[in-house]
Enzyme design. Structure first.
Site, PDB file in Angstrom:
ATOM      1  N   ARG A 196       0.837  -1.208   0.000  1.00  0.00           N
ATOM      2  CA  ARG A 196       0.000   0.000   0.000  1.00  0.00           C
ATOM      3  C   ARG A 196       0.876   1.265   0.000  1.00  0.00           C
ATOM      4  NH1 ARG A 196      -1.709   1.723   6.037  1.00  0.00           N
ATOM      5  NH2 ARG A 196      -0.183   0.504   7.205  1.00  0.00           N
ATOM      6  N   GLU A 215     -18.051   5.603  -1.149  1.00  0.00           N
ATOM      7  CA  GLU A 215     -17.320   4.874  -2.189  1.00  0.00           C
ATOM      8  C   GLU A 215     -18.094   4.764  -3.499  1.00  0.00           C
ATOM      9  OE1 GLU A 215     -15.856   3.725   1.822  1.00  0.00           O
ATOM     10  OE2 GLU A 215     -17.843   3.838   0.897  1.00  0.00           O
ATOM     11  N   PHE A 263     -14.323  -2.050   1.017  1.00  0.00           N
ATOM     12  CA  PHE A 263     -15.226  -0.943   0.718  1.00  0.00           C
ATOM     13  C   PHE A 263     -15.293  -0.622  -0.769  1.00  0.00           C
ATOM     14  CE2 PHE A 263     -13.586   0.451   5.088  1.00  0.00           C
ATOM     15  CZ  PHE A 263     -14.477  -0.384   5.736  1.00  0.00           C
ATOM     16  N   HIS A 291      -5.399  -2.835   1.954  1.00  0.00           N
ATOM     17  CA  HIS A 291      -5.884  -3.589   3.111  1.00  0.00           C
ATOM     18  C   HIS A 291      -6.705  -4.812   2.691  1.00  0.00           C
ATOM     19  CE1 HIS A 291      -4.733   0.282   4.706  1.00  0.00           C
ATOM     20  NE2 HIS A 291      -4.791  -0.202   5.938  1.00  0.00           N
ATOM     21  N   ASP A 321      -8.424  -5.462  12.665  1.00  0.00           N
ATOM     22  CA  ASP A 321      -9.710  -4.872  12.251  1.00  0.00           C
ATOM     23  C   ASP A 321     -10.797  -5.930  12.082  1.00  0.00           C
ATOM     24  OD1 ASP A 321      -8.630  -2.390  12.303  1.00  0.00           O
ATOM     25  OD2 ASP A 321      -8.433  -2.151  10.135  1.00  0.00           O
ATOM     26  N   ARG A 365      -1.688  -4.430   3.640  1.00  0.00           N
ATOM     27  CA  ARG A 365      -1.384  -3.536   4.762  1.00  0.00           C
ATOM     28  C   ARG A 365      -0.016  -3.825   5.380  1.00  0.00           C
ATOM     29  NH1 ARG A 365      -4.569  -3.622  10.588  1.00  0.00           N
ATOM     30  NH2 ARG A 365      -3.611  -1.768  11.498  1.00  0.00           N
TER      31      ARG A 365
END
Length: 316
Positions: A10, A58, A83, A109, A117, A167
């Site tokens: 990322r 989004e 997302f 991610h 998460d 990530r």
């Protein structure tokens, strides 16, 4: 264990956007209130007038990018894979995929290495979703060098592209002078005669380590880095199946619809071959550190080694 420099793909993505922003003035970047996490903040700092934060919206972001593409811009939309690929799937399909617009999707991610998460943020279905959209290119780079190369390839390609970034920091493995990135073409990292291991994304470095462990047991494994899942390098898959007659696929993604499914699609119609698919086995992830989850779900070198050993012993 592979040693040396580690960097999250990322972060490579953010650096690549800023670097290529100098060369391509038509490059613009859209984000959904996650600039620090997706690393598009690096581009924003360099080109504030070409960066647009769309907020936690989004679906709107995808439609805005579609409009920008019709004006000659090269828009990259960015958010967590869950997302951007999940929440905005309809807009990507209908507003970007259907008219085949020149929009690039930088999904960060991805997979279970989102870690603490938890399952709500760990997208293990995005490759499957994006593969299903006609004309969509799907890439999953394995390290810093390949992540930057995939961004450049996406910019130069006319049409929609989905790129999957992680990530967690991963080793740099493509720093060889002979390395060459070509969209739709896999890279042979190690030749072998007993089994072919085809991996994508962060699993490539683990596949290489597993191959070293297998070598200690007298098993000669061929290792392929399949950075482009669609279009798949069918020629390389078939050639490898003919040579080793045994295929193992590895991905930080569901075994349903991802790299393993793409490989099986090819082989089932051209050269029926028994395939072991290593990935997330039709379950949701859970909260935990990236390293702990990779180990629990058998995606580290030790897990891959053990599964390949059983496969070679019992699979034929």
């Amino acid at each position: 264990m592979l040693e040396g420099k580690k960097i999250a793909t990322r972060e490579s993505y953010g650096n690549a956007l800023a670097e290529f922003g100098k060369v391509y003035p038509e490059l613009v970047v859209l984000d959904a209130d996650l600039t620090a996490a997706t690393k598009t903040s690096i581009f924003k700092k360099a080109y504030p007038d070409r960066h647009f934060d769309c907020g936690i919206a989004e679906c709107n972001m995808a439609d805005i990018a579609a409009g920008l593409a019709t004006t000659g811009k090269i828009p990259f939309i960015s958010s967590f894979a869950m997302f951007v690929a999940g929440r905005a799937f309809e807009q990507i399909r209908n507003s970007i995929g259907y008219p085949h617009l020149n929009v690039k999707i930088g999904a960060t991610h991805a997979g279970i290495t989102v870690g603490e998460d938890g399952a709500s943020h760990q997208c293990n279905e995005d490759i499957s979703l994006m593969r299903s959209i006609p004309g969509m290119v799907v890439m999953c780079p394995s390290d810093d060098i390949e992540a930057k190369a995939s961004v450049k390839a996406a910019i130069e390609y006319e049409g929609p592209v989905y790129i999957r970034f992680g990530r967690a920091p991963v080793p740099v493995i493509n720093d060889k002078s002979e390395y060459e990135f070509k969209m739709g073409k896999g890279n042979i990292l190690k030749e072998g005669t007993d089994v072919t291991i085809i991996a994508t994304g962060i699993c490539v470095c683990q596949a290489l380590e597993a191959a070293m462990m297998l070598k200690g047991d007298g098993i000669d494994a061929k290792v392929i880095n399949m950075h482009t899942v669609k279009p798949l390098d069918e020629e390389l898959v078939i050639e490898s199946a003919k040579t080793t007659k045994k295929i193992v696929t590895i991905e930080e993604h569901s075994i349903i619809g991802g790299l393993g499914s793409a490989v099986c699609d090819v082989l089932s119609t051209t050269l029926p071959t028994k395939v072991l698919k290593i990935g997330i086995n039709d379950v949701f992830g859970e909260s935990g550190s990236a390293s702990a989850l990779i180990h629990k779900y058998g995606l580290d070198a030790e897990g891959i080694y053990s599964k390949v050993k059983v496969f070679l012993r019992d699979g034929f």
